[in-house]
Design an enzyme around this catalytic site. Sequence first.
Site: not given
Length: 428
Positions: A191, A238, A242
């Site tokens: 991401s 989050y 990643k």
Amino acid sequence: MESPRLSDTGTPGEPYSPVGVDTPATQSSVLFDGNLEELLRNFPLDQYILVTGGLGFIGSHTTLELLKANYNVVVIDDLSNSFREVLDRISLLASKHHELQGTKMPELHLHAHDFRDTVALKSLLEQYQVESRWGTSKSKISGVIHFAAYKAVEESIRSPLKYYANNVSGLIDFASTLGDFGIKTFIFSSSATVYGTLATSGLPLREELCVHKQEAFHDDDGSERAIQSGCTGITNPYGRTKWMCEAILADLAASDPEWTIVALRYFNPIGCDESGLLGEDPRQVPTNLLPVVVKVMTGQYSELQMFGTDWETADGTAVRDFIHVTDLARGHIAALSTANEGKLVENFRTFNLGTGRGHSVMEVVDTMERVSSKRIPTKASSRRAGDVGSCVAVASRSQAELQWRTEKTLTDACVNLCSFLEISGLSS
Ligand code: WQD
């Protein structure tokens, strides 16, 4: 066309047997008077691509594009944020594609369990092991695309351990098991959040801004810059999961040259397949912009809250690089073939998957209103925890090294979403 009821077989070699529907797979003749190219086009190599989270928003579009590109696909999906009927829709769309092309429909299998269920995973991988003539075993799985992960920024702030357990520990165990089976071509769903606050530094977001070993690169003005490994100001758990997964995979590739690993840094995936059959329909409450806009358009939400109208952007609303999900899916096909053809520059490589162009939240609303001829009520709200003001890709590396570029626009995405709403009977 009525979608055929399909059995989800778990046994390789037993391709889909659509109930009551004939398909090229059951019609095709094995007598070929064509050339090798036609042979290969009609008989997908006896290789399989394993896709975790293959029924999710991005996973389903990638599974469809894999099938259209003649890959056999094995999906692992625990249905925690997806629906089994998506499998039938993928198969219907892929079958129609191959029918029109006059080519053979590859195999599609679903294993409905958590990718972290190591017992179930090992049982699945055993089914695709073959003994070579020399007595060594080899897998018919020639590549893995790993989508399965939690992805809601705000939820990750509330429940960090849930995210680290699933996204990071899950990846470690998954990659370890794959390695035990000799499956070492791995495409990781990463991401743009790994760029953290660099996104608003004004620096063009190039892959070199977030590396996992010291690297040197040349700036646009030709000056050489050394960049240290690490990350800068990631604003939420989050994004940190990643980045940690990328770092773990980079270390794995450095430890074993047999691994070929690609980390694809998504910017903001939007839209749906032009058929309108694979719209984003998450089980969980959506937090991403377009699914929320869809909820407003269908009357499920009264208005769109715009998180922050005081960002340093042209209209004060945040800017993102919105990439059509079909373009994103095709970026995975490009990464997979580049990896399998041994053409990667190094055996761990990151790529931005974005358009290279930003649009603001307000521009998205305006575009959707224009395309749908519906008004979308909005309300200016305070900024959302973990957000950044702007995040737009430099897309040159994926264009140069994967021979991939985006082709669809924000308007295309909005048009396709409207088709999804029409077909789903959701448009009020
Ligand atoms: C986009 C913009 C919001 C909802 C996330 C995650 C991650 C990544 C992409 C894969 C922001 C604004 C949103 C709303 C709003 N995917 N917004 N009202 O936060 O850029 O990134 O998706 O890695 O999932 O990082 O995407 O769609 O949530 O938000 O104003 O109701 O829309 O503030 O500026 P984001 P998003």
